[in-house]
Motif scaffolding. Structure first.
Motif, PDB file in Angstrom:
ATOM      1  N   ALA A 143      96.331 116.361  20.105  1.00  0.00           N
ATOM      2  CA  ALA A 143      95.363 114.507  20.895  1.00  0.00           C
ATOM      3  C   ALA A 143      94.270 114.611  20.301  1.00  0.00           C
ATOM      4  N   LEU A 144      93.590 115.698  20.890  1.00  0.00           N
ATOM      5  CA  LEU A 144      91.764 115.719  20.532  1.00  0.00           C
ATOM      6  C   LEU A 144      91.272 114.959  19.701  1.00  0.00           C
ATOM      7  N   LEU A 145      91.940 116.290  18.286  1.00  0.00           N
ATOM      8  CA  LEU A 145      91.532 115.715  17.211  1.00  0.00           C
ATOM      9  C   LEU A 145      91.926 114.930  16.763  1.00  0.00           C
ATOM     10  N   SER A 146      93.091 114.513  16.659  1.00  0.00           N
ATOM     11  CA  SER A 146      93.324 113.165  16.526  1.00  0.00           C
ATOM     12  C   SER A 146      92.860 111.893  16.974  1.00  0.00           C
ATOM     13  N   PHE A 147      92.308 111.591  17.981  1.00  0.00           N
ATOM     14  CA  PHE A 147      91.333 110.825  18.277  1.00  0.00           C
ATOM     15  C   PHE A 147      90.506 110.843  18.423  1.00  0.00           C
ATOM     16  N   THR A 148      90.054 112.206  18.219  1.00  0.00           N
ATOM     17  CA  THR A 148      88.707 112.206  17.339  1.00  0.00           C
ATOM     18  C   THR A 148      88.521 111.433  16.252  1.00  0.00           C
ATOM     19  N   ILE A 149      89.152 111.839  15.676  1.00  0.00           N
ATOM     20  CA  ILE A 149      88.972 110.726  14.172  1.00  0.00           C
ATOM     21  C   ILE A 149      89.386 109.523  14.264  1.00  0.00           C
ATOM     22  N   THR A 150      90.145 109.454  15.155  1.00  0.00           N
ATOM     23  CA  THR A 150      90.428 107.891  15.772  1.00  0.00           C
ATOM     24  C   THR A 150      89.437 107.068  15.767  1.00  0.00           C
ATOM     25  N   THR A 151      88.861 107.617  16.870  1.00  0.00           N
ATOM     26  CA  THR A 151      87.022 107.119  17.284  1.00  0.00           C
ATOM     27  C   THR A 151      85.943 106.745  15.802  1.00  0.00           C
ATOM     28  N   ILE A 152      86.871 107.849  15.416  1.00  0.00           N
ATOM     29  CA  ILE A 152      85.166 107.808  14.227  1.00  0.00           C
ATOM     30  C   ILE A 152      85.465 106.512  13.207  1.00  0.00           C
ATOM     31  N   ILE A 153      86.839 106.128  12.877  1.00  0.00           N
ATOM     32  CA  ILE A 153      87.172 105.308  12.029  1.00  0.00           C
ATOM     33  C   ILE A 153      87.101 103.972  12.564  1.00  0.00           C
ATOM     34  N   ALA A 154      87.313 103.905  13.623  1.00  0.00           N
ATOM     35  CA  ALA A 154      86.686 102.980  14.398  1.00  0.00           C
ATOM     36  C   ALA A 154      85.259 102.329  14.604  1.00  0.00           C
ATOM     37  N   ILE A 155      84.447 104.034  15.255  1.00  0.00           N
ATOM     38  CA  ILE A 155      82.989 103.059  14.790  1.00  0.00           C
ATOM     39  C   ILE A 155      82.390 102.260  13.428  1.00  0.00           C
ATOM     40  N   ALA A 156      83.106 103.220  12.396  1.00  0.00           N
ATOM     41  CA  ALA A 156      82.703 103.246  10.894  1.00  0.00           C
ATOM     42  C   ALA A 156      83.082 101.627  10.568  1.00  0.00           C
ATOM     43  N   LYS A 164      84.018  99.339  19.749  1.00  0.00           N
ATOM     44  CA  LYS A 164      83.810 101.023  19.298  1.00  0.00           C
ATOM     45  C   LYS A 164      83.338 101.540  21.012  1.00  0.00           C
ATOM     46  N   VAL A 165      82.548 101.080  21.931  1.00  0.00           N
ATOM     47  CA  VAL A 165      82.341 101.296  22.694  1.00  0.00           C
ATOM     48  C   VAL A 165      83.607 101.901  24.241  1.00  0.00           C
ATOM     49  N   PHE A 167      86.445 103.491  22.273  1.00  0.00           N
ATOM     50  CA  PHE A 167      86.875 104.257  21.983  1.00  0.00           C
ATOM     51  C   PHE A 167      85.831 105.436  22.056  1.00  0.00           C
ATOM     52  N   ILE A 168      84.410 105.128  22.315  1.00  0.00           N
ATOM     53  CA  ILE A 168      84.021 106.613  22.704  1.00  0.00           C
ATOM     54  C   ILE A 168      84.241 106.727  24.200  1.00  0.00           C
ATOM     55  N   ILE A 169      84.482 105.945  25.067  1.00  0.00           N
ATOM     56  CA  ILE A 169      84.455 106.372  26.014  1.00  0.00           C
ATOM     57  C   ILE A 169      85.744 106.667  26.635  1.00  0.00           C
ATOM     58  N   LEU A 170      87.207 106.052  26.099  1.00  0.00           N
ATOM     59  CA  LEU A 170      88.213 106.636  25.964  1.00  0.00           C
ATOM     60  C   LEU A 170      88.600 108.530  25.769  1.00  0.00           C
ATOM     61  N   LEU A 171      87.883 108.680  24.257  1.00  0.00           N
ATOM     62  CA  LEU A 171      87.456 109.430  23.533  1.00  0.00           C
ATOM     63  C   LEU A 171      87.105 110.856  24.562  1.00  0.00           C
ATOM     64  N   LEU A 172      85.693 110.470  25.396  1.00  0.00           N
ATOM     65  CA  LEU A 172      84.948 111.287  26.225  1.00  0.00           C
ATOM     66  C   LEU A 172      86.082 111.834  27.226  1.00  0.00           C
ATOM     67  N   LEU A 173      87.260 109.816  27.917  1.00  0.00           N
ATOM     68  CA  LEU A 173      87.467 110.614  29.104  1.00  0.00           C
ATOM     69  C   LEU A 173      88.783 111.057  28.948  1.00  0.00           C
ATOM     70  N   MET A 174      89.077 111.368  27.640  1.00  0.00           N
ATOM     71  CA  MET A 174      90.636 112.484  26.946  1.00  0.00           C
ATOM     72  C   MET A 174      90.063 113.444  26.967  1.00  0.00           C
ATOM     73  N   PHE A 175      88.626 114.020  26.472  1.00  0.00           N
ATOM     74  CA  PHE A 175      88.373 115.499  26.271  1.00  0.00           C
ATOM     75  C   PHE A 175      87.885 115.261  28.108  1.00  0.00           C
ATOM     76  N   TYR A 176      88.072 114.847  29.125  1.00  0.00           N
ATOM     77  CA  TYR A 176      87.506 115.600  30.589  1.00  0.00           C
ATOM     78  C   TYR A 176      88.535 116.064  30.948  1.00  0.00           C
TER      79      TYR A 176
END
Length: 195
Positions: A143-156, A164-165, A167-176
């Motif tokens: 989950a964490l690796l895949s959504f990190t990659i998803t977020t990088i794709i979105a940012i780019a 984009k923001v 995606f970053i917030i959702l990634l941080l929430l997922m890590f939390y």
């Protein structure tokens, strides 16, 4: 403004529906007292069964997708409606009002949200999620690796900055929400799943 508040409230309530708890309860199991105690698909899969785990995954994904689809459709001229509805649905899942503000870790619901906001990034991420899960057997790592990659794709990608923001917030929430899993992964004590 009132349209955004309405979307946030209803999306939060939609996200709060604890499908994993409901599905397990129908089988006579209180999933909160079994396995990891989490209401998400992985714990339901481990404790109750494959079919129940898949249904939990599907319904959790669909409630995120539904929140974005419904309110983006109802208010097409409101630029931030999908972001507000999507974020609220994930918060509802993670901190369900129906479970005394406890809930799951938001992976499936998050993917349901971003599937409409940036389909390409979401589909690539979901494919990576499955691939890592099948090879490592670690649900949290996948989950964490895949959504990190998803977020990088979105940012780019060529999407609105507000998306984009999100995606970053959702990634941080997922890590939390996975902080305990991360600690176990570091200690090499994380549980694998049988597929």
């Amino acid at each position: 403004m009132k349209e955004y508040l309405l979307a946030a409230l209803i999306s939060y309530l939609l996200g709060s529906i604890p499908f994993g708890w409901i599905i397990a309860k129908l089988k006579g199991v209180d999933i909160r007292s079994k396995g990891s105690g989490n209401i998400g698909a992985t714990n339901v899969y481990r404790v109750v069964g494959k079919t129940e785990g898949f249904l939990t995954l599907l319904f959790d994904l669909l409630k995120g997708l539904a929140a974005v689809a419904i309110f983006s459709g109802l208010f097409p001229n409101h630029t931030y409606m999908g972001v507000v509805a999507g974020f609220s649905a994930v918060v509802g899942h993670d901190f369900s009002i129906f479970l005394k503000f406890k809930g799951g870790k938001g992976v499936a619901t998050t993917y349901g949200v971003v599937l409409l906001l940036y389909p390409l990034a979401a589909l690539v991420g979901m494919a990576i999620w499955i691939a890592i899960l099948l090879t490592s057997k670690y649900s949290s790592l996948a989950a964490l690796l895949s959504f990190t990659i998803t977020t990088i794709i979105a940012i780019a990608g060529k999407i609105a900055t507000v998306n984009k923001v999100l995606f970053i917030i959702l990634l941080l929430l997922m890590f939390y929400r996975h902080k305990e899993n991360i600690a176990r992964l570091i200690k090499k004590e994380e549980h694998r799943i049988k597929i």
